[in-house]
Write an enzyme that holds these catalytic residues in place. Structure first.
Site, PDB file in Angstrom:
ATOM      1  CG  ASP A 158     -12.769  -2.045  -0.693  1.00 33.91           C
ATOM      2  OD1 ASP A 158     -12.246  -3.136  -0.967  1.00 33.91           O
ATOM      3  OD2 ASP A 158     -12.441  -0.968  -1.227  1.00 33.91           O
ATOM      4  CG  ASP A 164      -1.999  -1.046   1.164  1.00 34.54           C
ATOM      5  OD1 ASP A 164      -2.030  -1.793   0.167  1.00 34.54           O
ATOM      6  OD2 ASP A 164      -2.802  -1.133   2.109  1.00 34.54           O
TER       7      ASP A 164
END
Length: 251
Positions: free
Chosen positions: A131, A8
């Site tokens: 998500d 990330d």
């Protein structure tokens, strides 16, 4: 079943967040390209990249780091990338730069027509990132919760040509509390599109649990904080997945 290490990107660094909170970022490396090479050396067959700044900004931000990572790992380790992808020009540029798969999240939820267009324009290269918190889909870097049920929304994308659905349980992401196997399995069973699990993959028990239901359509598991903090040994995890769910869907 693939075990997929996650990088990330925030401000050019490799970080991990807790439940998607940008102010709860732990920096694991200031050289993401070196980290990517490390996972390749450990036997990773794919890499999961997220432009966190891009996800919040709604446009690409960490271009230099992404380019360095793609160049570092080469064609042998395909890169899947999400975060801030909102138009066809961005997709085309990333694919031209060597990214293998782009992940469309917020834009797929808000504008399914764009997702369909992207799948038509770049067949075999477009994934959807869904998500969810308590079964409801979140958007814009997880900062806004929608009323969409994750299974109902995913089923709308059947027939678009989506390569895979990456399903993240936000409540478990970065918390080292274990992957939500039941919710991931329910989604996989409801879809003909392959599913990649994300959020909470913490130890070999999670790998065993997902491997046991891989036949329902789960082709991979993304892991981040666990492999950085050492609760999961990457090479061991991939070896176990190969033994328990090797050859499922040819991956």
């Amino acid at each position: 079943m693939l075990i997929i290490p996650a990088i990330d990107l925030k401000d050019g660094h490799c970080v991990r967040l807790e439940q998607g909170e940008m102010d709860k970022a732990t920096v694991f490396s200031e050289d993401p390209a070196a980290m990517a090479r490390r996972w390749k050396e450990h036997g990773a067959r794919r890499l999961h990249l997220v432009d966190l700044n891009g996800a919040f900004a709604g446009k690409p931000v960490n271009d230099a780091a992404i380019q360095a990572i793609v160049e570092a790992v080469g064609d042998e380790m395909p890169v899947q990338l999400g975060g801030g992808i909102r138009d066809l020009a961005t997709i085309e540029r990333y694919l031209d730069d060597g990214v293998r798969y782009v992940i469309i999240g917020t834009a797929a939820v808000k504008n399914p027509g764009f997702l369909h267009e992207a799948c038509d324009a770049f067949p075999g290269h477009v994934m959807v990132g869904l998500d969810a918190r308590d079964g409801k889909v979140a958007v814009e870097g997880w900062s806004k919760l929608t009323g969409h049920d994750v299974v109902d929304l995913a089923k709308r994308f059947e027939g678009y040509g989506v390569e895979a659905v990456i399903y993240t349980d936000i409540g478990r992401d970065g918390m080292l509390t274990g992957v939500n196997i039941d919710a991931t399995q329910r989604l996989a069973q409801a879809l003909s599109i392959p599913v990649i699990a994300s959020g909470g993959v913490t130890n070999l028990d999670d790998v065993r649990g997902l491997s046991a239901v891989a036949k329902d359509g789960i082709i991979g598991a993304i892991t981040g904080r666990a492999i950085y903090q050492g609760t999961l040994d990457f090479a061991e995890a991939q070896k176990l997945a190969d033994e328990l769910a090797g050859g499922v869907f040819g991956v």
